[in-house]
Design a protein around this motif. Structure first.
Motif, PDB file in Angstrom:
ATOM      1  N   ALA A 192      -3.300   2.347   9.711  1.00 16.14           N
ATOM      2  CA  ALA A 192      -3.171   3.997   9.211  1.00 16.14           C
ATOM      3  C   ALA A 192      -1.192   3.499   8.812  1.00 16.14           C
ATOM      4  CB  ALA A 192      -3.656   4.759  10.737  1.00 16.14           C
ATOM      5  N   SER A 193      -0.151   3.102   9.833  1.00 17.35           N
ATOM      6  CA  SER A 193       1.134   3.529   9.496  1.00 17.35           C
ATOM      7  C   SER A 193       1.653   3.029   8.191  1.00 17.35           C
ATOM      8  CB  SER A 193       1.914   2.981  10.623  1.00 17.35           C
ATOM      9  OG  SER A 193       1.339   3.112  11.472  1.00 17.35           O
ATOM     10  N   VAL A 194       1.191   1.506   7.630  1.00 22.04           N
ATOM     11  CA  VAL A 194       1.054   1.480   6.023  1.00 22.04           C
ATOM     12  C   VAL A 194      -0.142   2.289   5.056  1.00 22.04           C
ATOM     13  CG1 VAL A 194       0.154  -0.477   4.317  1.00 22.04           C
ATOM     14  CG2 VAL A 194       1.114  -1.145   6.587  1.00 22.04           C
ATOM     15  N   ASN A 195      -0.576   2.731   5.875  1.00 23.67           N
ATOM     16  CA  ASN A 195      -1.534   3.759   4.279  1.00 23.67           C
ATOM     17  C   ASN A 195      -1.214   4.862   4.301  1.00 23.67           C
ATOM     18  OD1 ASN A 195      -3.665   4.685   3.153  1.00 23.67           O
ATOM     19  ND2 ASN A 195      -3.970   6.371   5.277  1.00 23.67           N
ATOM     20  N   GLU A 196      -0.208   5.261   5.898  1.00 23.85           N
ATOM     21  CA  GLU A 196       0.603   6.533   5.487  1.00 23.85           C
ATOM     22  C   GLU A 196       2.418   6.559   4.632  1.00 23.85           C
ATOM     23  OE1 GLU A 196       3.277   9.678   8.499  1.00 23.85           O
ATOM     24  OE2 GLU A 196       1.643   7.861   9.126  1.00 23.85           O
ATOM     25  N   ALA A 197       2.498   5.419   4.487  1.00 19.07           N
ATOM     26  CA  ALA A 197       3.633   5.075   3.903  1.00 19.07           C
ATOM     27  C   ALA A 197       3.917   4.541   2.664  1.00 19.07           C
ATOM     28  CB  ALA A 197       4.598   3.983   4.943  1.00 19.07           C
ATOM     29  N   ALA A 198       2.990   3.696   2.124  1.00 17.84           N
ATOM     30  CA  ALA A 198       2.550   3.447   0.668  1.00 17.84           C
ATOM     31  C   ALA A 198       1.839   5.447   0.229  1.00 17.84           C
ATOM     32  CB  ALA A 198       1.124   2.584   0.914  1.00 17.84           C
ATOM     33  N   GLY A 199       0.715   5.519   1.033  1.00 15.03           N
ATOM     34  CA  GLY A 199       0.662   7.088  -0.067  1.00 15.03           C
ATOM     35  C   GLY A 199       1.870   7.774   0.244  1.00 15.03           C
ATOM     36  N   SER A 200       3.411   8.253   0.843  1.00 17.68           N
ATOM     37  CA  SER A 200       4.044   8.951   0.729  1.00 17.68           C
ATOM     38  C   SER A 200       4.691   8.530  -0.800  1.00 17.68           C
ATOM     39  CB  SER A 200       4.475   8.880   1.760  1.00 17.68           C
ATOM     40  OG  SER A 200       6.083   9.751   1.372  1.00 17.68           O
ATOM     41  N   LEU A 201       4.630   6.510  -0.714  1.00 23.41           N
ATOM     42  CA  LEU A 201       5.468   6.582  -2.122  1.00 23.41           C
ATOM     43  C   LEU A 201       4.799   6.789  -3.006  1.00 23.41           C
ATOM     44  CD1 LEU A 201       6.362   3.105  -0.122  1.00 23.41           C
ATOM     45  CD2 LEU A 201       7.931   5.003  -1.441  1.00 23.41           C
ATOM     46  N   GLN A 202       3.321   6.823  -2.795  1.00 22.09           N
ATOM     47  CA  GLN A 202       2.356   6.813  -4.305  1.00 22.09           C
ATOM     48  C   GLN A 202       2.379   8.379  -4.247  1.00 22.09           C
ATOM     49  OE1 GLN A 202      -1.266   5.274  -5.289  1.00 22.09           O
ATOM     50  NE2 GLN A 202      -2.403   6.780  -3.828  1.00 22.09           N
ATOM     51  N   LYS A 203       2.362   9.195  -3.379  1.00 24.47           N
ATOM     52  CA  LYS A 203       2.252  10.930  -3.242  1.00 24.47           C
ATOM     53  C   LYS A 203       3.879  11.086  -4.916  1.00 24.47           C
ATOM     54  CE  LYS A 203       2.339  15.035  -1.979  1.00 24.47           C
ATOM     55  NZ  LYS A 203       2.037  15.716  -0.580  1.00 24.47           N
ATOM     56  N   ALA A 204       5.412  10.103  -4.091  1.00 30.77           N
ATOM     57  CA  ALA A 204       6.542  10.605  -4.944  1.00 30.77           C
ATOM     58  C   ALA A 204       6.671  10.068  -5.868  1.00 30.77           C
ATOM     59  CB  ALA A 204       7.466   9.839  -4.186  1.00 30.77           C
ATOM     60  N   GLY A 205       5.203   9.273  -6.314  1.00 26.91           N
ATOM     61  CA  GLY A 205       5.083   8.569  -8.200  1.00 26.91           C
ATOM     62  C   GLY A 205       5.752   7.111  -8.669  1.00 26.91           C
ATOM     63  N   TYR A 206       6.198   6.827  -7.213  1.00 28.59           N
ATOM     64  CA  TYR A 206       6.515   5.405  -7.475  1.00 28.59           C
ATOM     65  C   TYR A 206       5.936   4.183  -7.497  1.00 28.59           C
ATOM     66  CZ  TYR A 206      10.501   8.562  -5.255  1.00 28.59           C
ATOM     67  OH  TYR A 206      11.316   9.397  -4.792  1.00 28.59           O
ATOM     68  N   ILE A 207       5.074   4.325  -7.464  1.00 27.59           N
ATOM     69  CA  ILE A 207       3.911   3.145  -7.180  1.00 27.59           C
ATOM     70  C   ILE A 207       2.560   4.127  -6.774  1.00 27.59           C
ATOM     71  CG2 ILE A 207       5.042   1.798  -5.240  1.00 27.59           C
ATOM     72  CD1 ILE A 207       2.746   2.848  -3.271  1.00 27.59           C
ATOM     73  N   ARG A 208       1.716   3.094  -7.304  1.00 25.06           N
ATOM     74  CA  ARG A 208       0.043   3.323  -7.621  1.00 25.06           C
ATOM     75  C   ARG A 208      -0.764   2.053  -6.897  1.00 25.06           C
ATOM     76  NH1 ARG A 208      -0.602   3.857 -12.930  1.00 25.06           N
ATOM     77  NH2 ARG A 208      -1.252   2.024 -13.906  1.00 25.06           N
ATOM     78  N   TYR A 209      -1.552   2.961  -5.898  1.00 26.31           N
ATOM     79  CA  TYR A 209      -2.085   1.744  -4.554  1.00 26.31           C
ATOM     80  C   TYR A 209      -3.975   2.537  -5.390  1.00 26.31           C
ATOM     81  CZ  TYR A 209      -3.747  -1.420  -1.222  1.00 26.31           C
ATOM     82  OH  TYR A 209      -4.240  -1.696  -0.215  1.00 26.31           O
ATOM     83  N   ARG A 210      -4.375   0.990  -6.028  1.00 26.07           N
ATOM     84  CA  ARG A 210      -5.954   1.092  -5.871  1.00 26.07           C
ATOM     85  C   ARG A 210      -6.477  -0.348  -6.354  1.00 26.07           C
ATOM     86  NH1 ARG A 210      -5.704   4.787 -12.040  1.00 26.07           N
ATOM     87  NH2 ARG A 210      -5.164   6.735 -10.975  1.00 26.07           N
ATOM     88  N   ARG A 211      -7.451   0.317  -4.935  1.00 24.73           N
ATOM     89  CA  ARG A 211      -8.228  -1.020  -5.435  1.00 24.73           C
ATOM     90  C   ARG A 211      -7.824  -2.473  -4.450  1.00 24.73           C
ATOM     91  NH1 ARG A 211     -13.154   0.215  -9.212  1.00 24.73           N
ATOM     92  NH2 ARG A 211     -14.197   2.485  -8.311  1.00 24.73           N
ATOM     93  N   GLY A 212      -6.303  -2.752  -3.939  1.00 27.90           N
ATOM     94  CA  GLY A 212      -6.510  -3.603  -2.779  1.00 27.90           C
ATOM     95  C   GLY A 212      -4.962  -4.395  -4.330  1.00 27.90           C
ATOM     96  N   VAL A 213      -4.778  -2.848  -5.326  1.00 30.18           N
ATOM     97  CA  VAL A 213      -3.440  -3.790  -6.741  1.00 30.18           C
ATOM     98  C   VAL A 213      -2.634  -2.192  -5.794  1.00 30.18           C
ATOM     99  CG1 VAL A 213      -3.386  -3.632  -8.930  1.00 30.18           C
ATOM    100  CG2 VAL A 213      -5.223  -4.305  -7.941  1.00 30.18           C
ATOM    101  N   ILE A 214      -1.400  -3.034  -6.726  1.00 34.32           N
ATOM    102  CA  ILE A 214      -0.664  -1.634  -5.928  1.00 34.32           C
ATOM    103  C   ILE A 214       0.834  -2.021  -7.824  1.00 34.32           C
ATOM    104  CG2 ILE A 214       2.337  -2.163  -5.592  1.00 34.32           C
ATOM    105  CD1 ILE A 214       0.681  -1.873  -3.392  1.00 34.32           C
ATOM    106  N   THR A 215       0.793  -1.011  -8.922  1.00 35.39           N
ATOM    107  CA  THR A 215       1.566  -1.093  -9.707  1.00 35.39           C
ATOM    108  C   THR A 215       2.997  -0.166  -9.402  1.00 35.39           C
ATOM    109  OG1 THR A 215      -0.420  -1.082 -11.279  1.00 35.39           O
ATOM    110  CG2 THR A 215       1.353  -0.023 -11.841  1.00 35.39           C
TER     111      THR A 215
END
Length: 244
Positions: A192-215
């Motif tokens: 849950a903590s990773v989900n929140e952190a990755a979600g924040s980075l994705q919302k900022a436009g730094y990464i995209r995370y879909r189906r186990g793939v980081i861009t």
């Protein structure tokens, strides 16, 4: 792992991406390259297990390995990351044939493999190989020490950004496979903590995370989101073993 036949030494030199091997002087590099086998490595492949004999050492090309510390209850947390800058199997260089940690493939790719006995013989013959491994060992020890402080002092989002940057440095593309469960295990936190952190980075436009793939979409932004430890670790690796 699947083996790929290579016609030594010409094709090996053309295909070589491991920085540690590339830093060895040309006259000594040939004898090292001639003993390597190229393998395709899948995610979660175990290079060696806790307490088991180490049969091979590995020089990653574009795969990334995690060196894990395993607790008595089976819980594992990443101690360090190894990619094209280094070697999986460092205990052998330090004089031990068994591992006190587990080494697994984190991001799939290719890796050069060498039998342990052959590696030991080459250490006695190649001063350049021994020298470069010594400097790499120092860089890796520094990374472990800095990461220990980072895990205690910095936020999960900062640590997540640091970890993604270190992995991005070691692969040949902006996209790589990584599940949230695995990232949580590497960071030693709840999913849950990773989900929140990755979600924040994705919302900022730094990464995209879909189906186990980081861009990685915005590298400078991701660097700004990371703690100071990413730059400190990278600078020390640059000083000791060249750019990652």
């Amino acid at each position: 792992m699947k083996s790929t036949e290579i016609d030594f030494p010409t094709e090996t030199l053309l295909e070589q991406k491991n920085h540690l091997l590339l830093r060895i002087a040309e006259d000594e590099r040939q004898s090292v390259l001639a003993e390597l086998e190229l393998h395709d490595c899948e995610a979660r492949h175990v290079f060696y297990e806790l307490g088991a004999p180490i049969e091979y050492v590995y020089f990653p090309q574009n795969c990334v390995a995690s060196i894990l510390t395993v607790m008595q209850d089976g819980t594992a947390i990443e101690a360090t990351t190894v990619g094209k800058e280094g070697l999986v199997g460092l205990p052998v260089f330090l004089g031990d044939d068994r591992s006190f940690q587990r080494a697994v493939c984190q991001v799939p790719g290719q890796v050069w493999r060498m039998e342990v006995n052959t590696f030991k013989e080459l250490l006695g013959e190649s001063a350049a190989l021994k020298y470069e491994l010594g400097r790499y060992t120092q860089a890796l020890f520094f990374m472990v020490a800095q990461s220990s402080a980072c895990n205690r002092l910095h936020t999960i989002e900062e640590r997540c950004a640091r970890w993604l940057l270190l992995t991005h440095d070691r692969v040949d593309q902006d996209q790589f496979h990584l599940t949230q469960d695995y990232l949580a295990s590497m960071l030693g936190v709840r999913r849950a903590s990773v989900n929140e952190a990755a979600g924040s980075l994705q919302k900022a436009g730094y990464i995209r995370y879909r189906r186990g793939v980081i861009t990685v979409l915005d590298r400078p932004g991701l660097e700004a989101a990371a703690c100071e430890c990413y730059r400190v670790i990278t600078d020390e690796f640059t000083r000791l073993v060249g750019l990652v």
